[in-house]
Scaffold this active site. Sequence first.
Site, mmCIF file in Angstrom:
data_model
loop_
_atom_site.group_PDB
_atom_site.id
_atom_site.type_symbol
_atom_site.label_atom_id
_atom_site.label_comp_id
_atom_site.label_asym_id
_atom_site.label_seq_id
_atom_site.Cartn_x
_atom_site.Cartn_y
_atom_site.Cartn_z
ATOM 1 N N ARG A 108 -5.487 23.923 -65.960
ATOM 2 C CA ARG A 108 -4.047 24.686 -65.720
ATOM 3 C C ARG A 108 -2.707 24.235 -67.167
ATOM 4 O O ARG A 108 -3.836 23.737 -68.348
ATOM 5 C CB ARG A 108 -2.921 22.734 -65.311
ATOM 6 C CG ARG A 108 -1.633 22.427 -65.725
ATOM 7 C CD ARG A 108 -1.217 21.074 -65.067
ATOM 8 N NE ARG A 108 -1.418 21.130 -63.295
ATOM 9 C CZ ARG A 108 -0.387 20.815 -62.545
ATOM 10 N NH1 ARG A 108 -0.105 18.849 -63.134
ATOM 11 N NH2 ARG A 108 -0.016 20.135 -60.902
ATOM 12 N N GLN A 138 -0.941 24.357 -54.745
ATOM 13 C CA GLN A 138 -0.064 23.578 -53.786
ATOM 14 C C GLN A 138 0.077 24.444 -52.937
ATOM 15 O O GLN A 138 0.622 23.405 -51.473
ATOM 16 C CB GLN A 138 1.209 23.731 -55.062
ATOM 17 C CG GLN A 138 2.094 22.728 -54.498
ATOM 18 C CD GLN A 138 1.757 21.854 -54.156
ATOM 19 O OE1 GLN A 138 1.929 21.020 -54.944
ATOM 20 N NE2 GLN A 138 2.642 20.726 -53.173
ATOM 21 N N CYS A 272 6.638 19.113 -53.341
ATOM 22 C CA CYS A 272 5.315 19.174 -54.463
ATOM 23 C C CYS A 272 4.958 17.879 -55.251
ATOM 24 O O CYS A 272 3.894 17.385 -55.207
ATOM 25 C CB CYS A 272 5.245 20.267 -55.462
ATOM 26 S SG CYS A 272 6.577 20.730 -56.544
ATOM 27 N N ARG A 317 -3.221 18.617 -50.520
ATOM 28 C CA ARG A 317 -3.970 18.234 -51.937
ATOM 29 C C ARG A 317 -5.539 18.671 -52.578
ATOM 30 O O ARG A 317 -6.505 19.551 -52.432
ATOM 31 C CB ARG A 317 -3.685 17.968 -52.757
ATOM 32 C CG ARG A 317 -1.666 18.366 -52.877
ATOM 33 C CD ARG A 317 -1.422 19.703 -53.310
ATOM 34 N NE ARG A 317 -2.473 20.537 -54.509
ATOM 35 C CZ ARG A 317 -2.094 20.465 -55.622
ATOM 36 N NH1 ARG A 317 -0.687 19.911 -55.867
ATOM 37 N NH2 ARG A 317 -2.555 20.724 -56.586
HETATM 38 N N1 NVA Z 1 7.746 23.382 -61.033
HETATM 39 C C1 NVA Z 1 7.099 21.942 -61.400
HETATM 40 C C2 NVA Z 1 5.665 21.675 -60.276
HETATM 41 C C3 NVA Z 1 5.478 20.370 -60.812
HETATM 42 C C4 NVA Z 1 4.079 20.218 -59.197
HETATM 43 C C5 NVA Z 1 6.946 21.700 -63.356
HETATM 44 O O1 NVA Z 1 5.781 23.042 -62.863
HETATM 45 O O2 NVA Z 1 6.490 21.249 -63.540
HETATM 46 N N1 CP Z 2 1.933 18.824 -57.408
HETATM 47 C C1 CP Z 2 1.294 18.881 -58.717
HETATM 48 O O1 CP Z 2 1.005 19.730 -59.223
HETATM 49 O O2 CP Z 2 1.270 17.640 -59.266
HETATM 50 P P1 CP Z 2 0.846 16.769 -60.128
HETATM 51 O O3 CP Z 2 1.303 17.759 -61.444
HETATM 52 O O4 CP Z 2 0.865 15.995 -60.002
HETATM 53 O O5 CP Z 2 -0.511 17.799 -60.175
#
Ligand code: NVA
Ligand code: CP
Length: 330
Positions: A108, A138, A272, A317
Site C-alpha cells: 500500500r 476493495q 469502502c 475484504r
Molecule cells: N480514497 C480513500 C480510500 C481509503 C480506503 C483514500 O485513499 O484515502
Molecule cells: N477500505 C480500506 O481499504 O480500509 P483501510 O484503509 O482501513 O485498509
Amino acid sequence: MGVNLSGKSLLKLLDFSPAEIRYLLDLAKNFKDLKRAGVPHRHLAGKNIVLLFEKTSTRTRCAFEVAGMDLGMGVTYLDPGSSQMGKKESIPDTARVLGRMFDGIEYRGFSQQLVEELAAYAGVPVWNGLTDQFHPTQMLADLLTIEEKLGKLKGVRFTFLGDARNNVANSLMVACAKMGLHFTACAPAALFPDPQLVETCKGIAAETGGSISLTSDLKAGVAGADVLYTDIWVSMGEPDSVWEQRIQLLSPYQVNAAAMAMAAPGAIFMHCLPSFHDLKTTIGQQIYEKFGISEMEVTDQVFESPASVVFDEAENRMHTIKAVLYATLK
Ligand code: NVA
Ligand code: CP
C-alpha cells in the site's frame, strides 16, 4: 478455458478478465462458507507473505493478516517507520530482497508506478493494497457484496457520489465495466475521472453489456440506482488544505435520506470505509470546529440505516483477499 492465476500479481483490475474476476468471487464465496462452518483451510501452510504499508490501514492490513493466517501462512507486517523502505532503500532493492524471503508481497503506497515497479522486480506475486490510482482488492469485496445483496452483478445500476477521480472511484468504474454493471459517476465536473480511463472503461463495458456515464446532475445520477456508493472527500496523501474546496464542491453530493429516496426501491448504500458520518473521530471533530459540519460524505442516518451494507462489505475484504492469496500462491 480454465482460469489459472498462479504466480500472477494483482496490481489493478484492468489486468484481469471478467472470467478471472468471476473465478476469484466464486473462490471467495467458498472460503466464506468454510470459515462460517469452521472448516480449517490451511492450504498454504509453509509459505510466508509480507505486508508493506506506506499509508495507514485497518481493513486491508487485518484482511491480509487474517486471510494469510487462515491459509496457514506466516505473515510479516512492515511500515516505513520500522523498515528501510523508501528512506534508505529503493523500491526495486526492497522488492529483490523481500522476493528472496517471501512467497508474496502486499503493498500500500502512493503512486501506481511504485507497485508496478515492485512487481517487476520482486519475482513473486505482488498485491496492490491501495495506491493513489487504484484499490483492486476493495473491488472484489464490493462486487461480492453487491452480488450477495442484489443477487446479480450484470445490469445493476451503480452510482458513485464524491471525488470521482480517486483510487476507489477509478477502480469501481473498471470493476463495473468488467462485470457488466451500469456505472455512473455523479460529481462536479472538476472531480470527474481521467478521460483516458473513462474511454478505456467504455470500451470494456461495450463488450460486457455494462455502461459508463458521468453527470453533475444529482437527480439524474441517483434516480433509479440500485447502489449508492461514496468515499471520503479527501484521500490519504492529499494535503489538509484541500478540505475547504472539497467540502464546497462535494456537499451537494452527500448521500442522505433525500438521495436514497430517489434511488430504486431496495437500493443499498456502500462505502469502502473509513467514513466521516459523525463526530466520533479526530478529523471529524476538527472539520466540525473549522467548517461547522458534523457529517460529510454520508449522513449518520443513512450510514446506520438497514440499506447500509458497509460492514458486510468490510467483512468481505477478508474472504476476497483470501481468494486472491490462494489463487495466486497455490
Ligand atoms: N480514497 C480513500 C480510500 C481509503 C480506503 C483514500 O485513499 O484515502
Ligand atoms: N477500505 C480500506 O481499504 O480500509 P483501510 O484503509 O482501513 O485498509
